[in-house]
Write a protein that holds these residues in place. Sequence first.
Motif, PDB file in Angstrom:
ATOM      1  N   CYS A 259      -0.103   1.124   6.026  1.00 45.36           N
ATOM      2  CA  CYS A 259      -0.073   1.769   4.715  1.00 45.36           C
ATOM      3  C   CYS A 259       1.337   1.953   4.172  1.00 45.36           C
ATOM      4  O   CYS A 259       1.524   2.051   2.953  1.00 45.36           O
ATOM      5  CB  CYS A 259      -0.791   3.119   4.773  1.00 45.36           C
ATOM      6  SG  CYS A 259       0.112   4.428   5.621  1.00 45.36           S
ATOM      7  N   LEU A 260       2.345   1.988   5.048  1.00 46.92           N
ATOM      8  CA  LEU A 260       3.707   2.250   4.596  1.00 46.92           C
ATOM      9  C   LEU A 260       4.221   1.228   3.582  1.00 46.92           C
ATOM     10  O   LEU A 260       4.684   1.617   2.503  1.00 46.92           O
ATOM     11  CB  LEU A 260       4.651   2.333   5.796  1.00 46.92           C
ATOM     12  CG  LEU A 260       6.133   2.503   5.446  1.00 46.92           C
ATOM     13  CD1 LEU A 260       6.375   3.867   4.808  1.00 46.92           C
ATOM     14  CD2 LEU A 260       7.000   2.340   6.687  1.00 46.92           C
ATOM     15  N   PRO A 261       4.170  -0.088   3.856  1.00 47.86           N
ATOM     16  CA  PRO A 261       4.701  -1.043   2.867  1.00 47.86           C
ATOM     17  C   PRO A 261       3.969  -0.975   1.536  1.00 47.86           C
ATOM     18  O   PRO A 261       4.587  -1.070   0.477  1.00 47.86           O
ATOM     19  CB  PRO A 261       4.496  -2.402   3.553  1.00 47.86           C
ATOM     20  CG  PRO A 261       4.337  -2.101   5.000  1.00 47.86           C
ATOM     21  CD  PRO A 261       3.678  -0.770   5.064  1.00 47.86           C
ATOM     22  N   ILE A 262       2.649  -0.798   1.581  1.00 43.68           N
ATOM     23  CA  ILE A 262       1.868  -0.738   0.348  1.00 43.68           C
ATOM     24  C   ILE A 262       2.255   0.484  -0.469  1.00 43.68           C
ATOM     25  O   ILE A 262       2.503   0.406  -1.679  1.00 43.68           O
ATOM     26  CB  ILE A 262       0.361  -0.720   0.678  1.00 43.68           C
ATOM     27  CG1 ILE A 262      -0.035  -1.975   1.449  1.00 43.68           C
ATOM     28  CG2 ILE A 262      -0.460  -0.590  -0.598  1.00 43.68           C
ATOM     29  CD1 ILE A 262      -1.468  -1.954   1.946  1.00 43.68           C
ATOM     30  N   ALA A 263       2.315   1.647   0.210  1.00 42.03           N
ATOM     31  CA  ALA A 263       2.640   2.885  -0.495  1.00 42.03           C
ATOM     32  C   ALA A 263       4.069   2.869  -1.027  1.00 42.03           C
ATOM     33  O   ALA A 263       4.320   3.324  -2.153  1.00 42.03           O
ATOM     34  CB  ALA A 263       2.434   4.068   0.444  1.00 42.03           C
ATOM     35  N   ALA A 264       5.017   2.364  -0.252  1.00 41.54           N
ATOM     36  CA  ALA A 264       6.413   2.313  -0.698  1.00 41.54           C
ATOM     37  C   ALA A 264       6.564   1.387  -1.895  1.00 41.54           C
ATOM     38  O   ALA A 264       7.328   1.674  -2.825  1.00 41.54           O
ATOM     39  CB  ALA A 264       7.309   1.856   0.453  1.00 41.54           C
ATOM     40  N   MET A 265       5.850   0.259  -1.880  1.00 38.78           N
ATOM     41  CA  MET A 265       5.912  -0.680  -3.007  1.00 38.78           C
ATOM     42  C   MET A 265       5.333  -0.051  -4.266  1.00 38.78           C
ATOM     43  O   MET A 265       5.898  -0.149  -5.356  1.00 38.78           O
ATOM     44  CB  MET A 265       5.153  -1.954  -2.665  1.00 38.78           C
ATOM     45  CG  MET A 265       5.154  -2.996  -3.788  1.00 38.78           C
ATOM     46  SD  MET A 265       4.091  -4.399  -3.420  1.00 38.78           S
ATOM     47  CE  MET A 265       2.471  -3.608  -3.436  1.00 38.78           C
ATOM     48  N   LEU A 266       4.201   0.637  -4.124  1.00 41.53           N
ATOM     49  CA  LEU A 266       3.580   1.282  -5.277  1.00 41.53           C
ATOM     50  C   LEU A 266       4.459   2.400  -5.822  1.00 41.53           C
ATOM     51  O   LEU A 266       4.540   2.601  -7.040  1.00 41.53           O
ATOM     52  CB  LEU A 266       2.209   1.833  -4.893  1.00 41.53           C
ATOM     53  CG  LEU A 266       1.118   0.801  -4.624  1.00 41.53           C
ATOM     54  CD1 LEU A 266      -0.151   1.492  -4.123  1.00 41.53           C
ATOM     55  CD2 LEU A 266       0.813  -0.004  -5.880  1.00 41.53           C
ATOM     56  N   ALA A 267       5.124   3.142  -4.922  1.00 37.48           N
ATOM     57  CA  ALA A 267       5.971   4.252  -5.344  1.00 37.48           C
ATOM     58  C   ALA A 267       7.095   3.786  -6.257  1.00 37.48           C
ATOM     59  O   ALA A 267       7.485   4.495  -7.199  1.00 37.48           O
ATOM     60  CB  ALA A 267       6.550   4.965  -4.123  1.00 37.48           C
ATOM     61  N   ALA A 268       7.619   2.589  -6.007  1.00 36.53           N
ATOM     62  CA  ALA A 268       8.690   2.055  -6.852  1.00 36.53           C
ATOM     63  C   ALA A 268       8.153   1.330  -8.067  1.00 36.53           C
ATOM     64  O   ALA A 268       8.682   1.459  -9.171  1.00 36.53           O
ATOM     65  CB  ALA A 268       9.571   1.117  -6.023  1.00 36.53           C
ATOM     66  N   SER A 269       7.068   0.575  -7.894  1.00 33.06           N
ATOM     67  CA  SER A 269       6.610  -0.327  -8.957  1.00 33.06           C
ATOM     68  C   SER A 269       5.940   0.386 -10.120  1.00 33.06           C
ATOM     69  O   SER A 269       6.119  -0.003 -11.277  1.00 33.06           O
ATOM     70  CB  SER A 269       5.657  -1.373  -8.375  1.00 33.06           C
ATOM     71  OG  SER A 269       4.517  -0.769  -7.807  1.00 33.06           O
ATOM     72  N   TYR A 270       5.170   1.457  -9.858  1.00 32.01           N
ATOM     73  CA  TYR A 270       4.456   2.062 -10.986  1.00 32.01           C
ATOM     74  C   TYR A 270       5.415   2.728 -11.961  1.00 32.01           C
ATOM     75  O   TYR A 270       5.226   2.671 -13.188  1.00 32.01           O
ATOM     76  CB  TYR A 270       3.392   3.057 -10.493  1.00 32.01           C
ATOM     77  CG  TYR A 270       3.889   4.398 -10.048  1.00 32.01           C
ATOM     78  CD1 TYR A 270       4.194   5.395 -10.962  1.00 32.01           C
ATOM     79  CD2 TYR A 270       4.032   4.698  -8.692  1.00 32.01           C
ATOM     80  CE1 TYR A 270       4.639   6.641 -10.555  1.00 32.01           C
ATOM     81  CE2 TYR A 270       4.467   5.937  -8.282  1.00 32.01           C
ATOM     82  CZ  TYR A 270       4.767   6.902  -9.217  1.00 32.01           C
ATOM     83  OH  TYR A 270       5.210   8.128  -8.807  1.00 32.01           O
ATOM     84  N   ALA A 271       6.476   3.354 -11.457  1.00 32.49           N
ATOM     85  CA  ALA A 271       7.453   3.975 -12.359  1.00 32.49           C
ATOM     86  C   ALA A 271       8.214   2.916 -13.143  1.00 32.49           C
ATOM     87  O   ALA A 271       8.478   3.074 -14.342  1.00 32.49           O
ATOM     88  CB  ALA A 271       8.423   4.832 -11.554  1.00 32.49           C
TER      89      ALA A 271
END
Length: 239
Positions: A103-115
């Motif tokens: 879950c870490l890579p997915i969550a970290a990517m989403l944390a940066a990409s949505y903003a």
Amino acid sequence: MPASLLSTLTTTPLFAVGLTLAAFLLGSALFYRLHKPSWLPAILIAALLLAATLAILRVPYATYQQGATWLTILLGPATVALGMPLYQQLPRIGELWRPLMVCLPIAAMLAASYALMIAWLMGSSQQILASIAAKSVTAPIAIGITEQLGGSVALLMGALLMTGVVTIPFVGLGAKLLNINDDRIIGFALGLNGHAIGTVRAFELSPTAGAFASLGMSLTGILTALLLPLAWRLLGIGS
């Protein structure tokens, strides 16, 4: 305060350091007086008090930031010190290393990409995009990433504060709606998305939540520092 005295005080780091510590202590006192509301953490109260004081005294942010550099230097050792609760909870962390790594890579990517996506759709400049890209990463790492991408550290600090403050109620609401009571999951989500502010909240819940928040914050910082500048260059955002 006389202008001459204020000018003399601002030439030394003691003014910025003392003002910051006073704002934090007063913010913490008000936070406990208000019965510790999750939507209004002590650091937000302190930031508002500090901003108001600088505005009243008409002290430029650049002047304050130059004096507060001494506090910024201490962010690194403070982050490293979070390794102690990680060590204490190492057996529990070992039990969940597989799902955490998934879950870490997915969550970290989403944390940066949505903003970044929201800011891009609103027509933000490249400097703003570079300033908010690392908003979910702990400050010592985020500052280095932002400088490498060509962003503004001042804008980054505002984004970090907003992200941490918003993360706390949203993680609490999400855990309640999904009926999640495991401190390990809640703590990991707080640290991954809310960096240091979320980690402070996790330690208020339990030592286990705090340890997993430290883990989430640390791994997100490492992963983002390694991959975000590379992705930035490959996508040609900064060109």
